[in-house]
Design a protein around this motif. Structure first.
Motif: not given
Length: 135
Positions: A109-111, A54-56, A118-120, A31-34
């Protein structure tokens, strides 16, 4: 006696797609971490290994190369540089060319509010595809 290199050779174009795809798989799994490199960076709530949290995006690129989201390498820094120039935040590219500015831009951008894992993953896969086409 053979002379040892003190610096690693620059990242080859052919290794960038592998790095981007590996980072995409890490994010798809974890998962993406913000807001920080990994969720619960200081282990206040979790005992899970940092590489499994989850990570950036920047952390995922480091983890794809070194196995540790906190340990960048020449290869992961090059991947960050290439990716930073593909991303636009508030109609602008990165504000500088130093490693910190480039990493900040990618993570900014990720934040963005509402940014999804999914977009990342899609952006990393697209970067991999673009590198393969240009190779």
């Amino acid at each position: 006696m053979a002379q040892q290199l003190t610096e690693r050779p620059p990242t080859s174009i052919s290794s960038l797609p592998r790095i981007f795809r590996a980072a995409a798989r890490i994010l798809a799994t974890n998962g993406l971490n913000q807001g920080d490199f990994v969720r619960d960076t200081f282990d206040r709530e979790s005992t899970i290994l940092h590489a499994e949290r989850p990570m950036s995006i920047v952390a995922a690129l480091s983890c794809a190369v070194t196995g540790d989201p906190h340990t960048p390498s020449a290869e992961s820094r090059e991947a960050v540089r290439v990716l930073a120039h593909r991303l636009v935040v508030r109609s602008e590219g990165p504000y500088g060319e130093d490693g910190l500015a480039l990493a900040f831009h990618v993570d900014e951008w990720g934040d963005v509010e509402g940014r999804t894992t999914e977009s990342a993953v899609s952006v990393l896969e697209a970067a991999a595809d673009a590198c393969e086409v240009s190779a």
